[in-house]
Design an enzyme around this catalytic site. Sequence first.
Site, PDB file in Angstrom:
ATOM      1  N   ASP A   1      -8.905  19.130 -12.756  1.00  0.00           N
ATOM      2  CA  ASP A   1      -9.177  17.823 -13.347  1.00  0.00           C
ATOM      3  C   ASP A   1      -8.794  17.921 -14.821  1.00  0.00           C
ATOM      4  O   ASP A   1      -9.455  18.596 -15.602  1.00  0.00           O
ATOM      5  CB  ASP A   1     -10.664  17.497 -13.159  1.00  0.00           C
TER       6      ASP A   1
ATOM      7  N   ARG B   1       0.858  -1.191   0.000  1.00  0.00           N
ATOM      8  CA  ARG B   1       0.000   0.000   0.000  1.00  0.00           C
ATOM      9  C   ARG B   1       0.891   1.236   0.000  1.00  0.00           C
ATOM     10  O   ARG B   1       0.610   2.225  -0.663  1.00  0.00           O
ATOM     11  CB  ARG B   1      -0.951   0.004   1.207  1.00  0.00           C
TER      12      ARG B   1
ATOM     13  N   TYR C   1     -17.696  16.788 -14.003  1.00  0.00           N
ATOM     14  CA  TYR C   1     -18.045  15.376 -14.088  1.00  0.00           C
ATOM     15  C   TYR C   1     -19.112  15.059 -13.027  1.00  0.00           C
ATOM     16  O   TYR C   1     -19.007  15.520 -11.882  1.00  0.00           O
ATOM     17  CB  TYR C   1     -16.770  14.555 -13.851  1.00  0.00           C
TER      18      TYR C   1
ATOM     19  N   LYS D   1      -9.541   7.019 -18.574  1.00  0.00           N
ATOM     20  CA  LYS D   1      -9.876   7.626 -19.870  1.00  0.00           C
ATOM     21  C   LYS D   1      -8.661   7.626 -20.796  1.00  0.00           C
ATOM     22  O   LYS D   1      -8.186   6.579 -21.161  1.00  0.00           O
ATOM     23  CB  LYS D   1     -10.451   9.030 -19.626  1.00  0.00           C
TER      24      LYS D   1
HETATM   25  C1  LIG Z   1     -14.377   9.624 -15.439  1.00  0.00           C
HETATM   26  C2  LIG Z   1     -14.064  10.949 -14.886  1.00  0.00           C
HETATM   27  C3  LIG Z   1     -13.829  11.123 -13.520  1.00  0.00           C
HETATM   28  C4  LIG Z   1     -13.939  10.001 -12.521  1.00  0.00           C
HETATM   29  O1  LIG Z   1     -12.970   9.024 -12.717  1.00  0.00           O
HETATM   30  P1  LIG Z   1     -13.190   7.472 -12.368  1.00  0.00           P
HETATM   31  O2  LIG Z   1     -11.930   6.844 -12.832  1.00  0.00           O
HETATM   32  O3  LIG Z   1     -14.400   7.015 -13.132  1.00  0.00           O
HETATM   33  O4  LIG Z   1     -13.409   7.380 -10.897  1.00  0.00           O
HETATM   34  C5  LIG Z   1     -13.492  12.384 -13.069  1.00  0.00           C
HETATM   35  N1  LIG Z   1     -13.411  13.431 -13.914  1.00  0.00           N
HETATM   36  C6  LIG Z   1     -13.639  13.300 -15.226  1.00  0.00           C
HETATM   37  C7  LIG Z   1     -13.532  14.502 -16.107  1.00  0.00           C
HETATM   38  C8  LIG Z   1     -13.978  12.066 -15.766  1.00  0.00           C
HETATM   39  O5  LIG Z   1     -14.224  11.954 -17.073  1.00  0.00           O
END
Ligand SMILES: *Cc1c(COP(=O)(O)O)cnc(C)c1O
Length: 416
Positions: free
Chosen positions: A189, A53, A114, A214
């Site tokens: 983000d 961890r 998101y 993504k």
């Molecule tokens: C998918 C996404 C998230 C969340 O990520 P996860 O891996 O699904 O927990 C946060 N911000 C954006 C812009 C996203 O597309």
Amino acid sequence: MGHDHLPLHVDTQVIHAGQRPEPVTGAVMPPIFTSSTYAQRSPGEHTGFEYSRSHNPTRYALERMMARLEGSVLTESQDVTFGGFAFASGLAAMDCVLELLTAGDEVVCMDDVYGGTNRQFQRVKARSQGLKVRFADLTDTASLARAMTPKTSLVWLETPTNPTLKLVDLAAIATMAKKINPAALVVCDNTFCSPMNQSPLALGCDIAMHSATKYLGGHSDVVGGMLVTGNAELAGRLRFHQNAVGAVMGPFDAYLVLRGIKTLALRMQRHNDSGMAVARWLESRVGHGVQRVIYPGLASHPQHALAKRQMRGMGGMITFFIEGGLAEARAFLENTRLFTLAESLGGVESLIEHPAIMTHASVPPAMRQELGISDTLIRLSVGIEHVDDLIADLERALAAARGAGSAGTGRVRATV
Ligand SMILES: *Cc1c(COP(=O)(O)O)cnc(C)c1O
């Protein structure tokens, strides 16, 4: 001095940044270290690895890569992974950031984010941590001054936003946030851009956050999240919380994301090129089934100038409004063959989705309406297939949709 200090091109960095051959065997790709624990020579005398961890070599390889791609110049003595941190999901990465705050803290968040980000703030942290979250449309930099106070401890940004592709001027917002409260953290983000298209740290943000699910992973086969900071003190706090809260990324997933990143430069180039081509084609269909197209690379985007200044590529995410109503939107979504109707984005395959029903169903209806996430809004994630095939697919679906809603056309399901 000298050329060895020249920064490498990003195409080279995605292969080599932060990487070193595995010391025992010389393996070029890091092995997947599954061991949960590591042998010690004497109590407390270990190799730098005690428990997985806290320390895992496969995860470290990914974390170091991402730290460099996001522009952190921290040395190994400042932070063992140069300020990069990998988590079990994007939302777990967000959770780790919020654990830096104290109960009752004030937060300002971009209004269009998101759906899961909105949900974690409003339905989890507002209750469990008493965070006071204020949503503001930060496309207008001045609105930060209205929403933020000297007590605000976090500003959460996303640009381009999901799904309405609004942009935030990161440099302007970060500067203003620090003026209002020098101690406030500014987080961006950066999922939609990936480190290829936008560099939040260079623009004054403290932390770049990613859903590695993504573009970083890029093959729709892994869920993960990342944080990167270039600040040593902040890296120390994130390291403590990554270990203390514990939602770390597993070694298999770290390997997959690192493998994905090796082709990130190539893939993003194609996403950028095809995104532009598809957006232009959709705009050519305005008045012929398409009502409006939103894409930062189009001159019609209200913040196109900012996009050109802040982003190196415009990405593969496109939002458009179809003419008609829910029936037309539904028909369109049911009639693509290459674009798969699915949540998520950023993979090699093209995806299509309906935010009001799918990804953004967790955003309260009144807020959805305010943001313009209507029944006719459709979101595309343009993959790396041949762009002509993608456009032909959209053309076919648009033809199917045009007959769907209006009474008396007599063309419902007439084709195919
Ligand atoms: C998918 C996404 C998230 C969340 O990520 P996860 O891996 O699904 O927990 C946060 N911000 C954006 C812009 C996203 O597309």
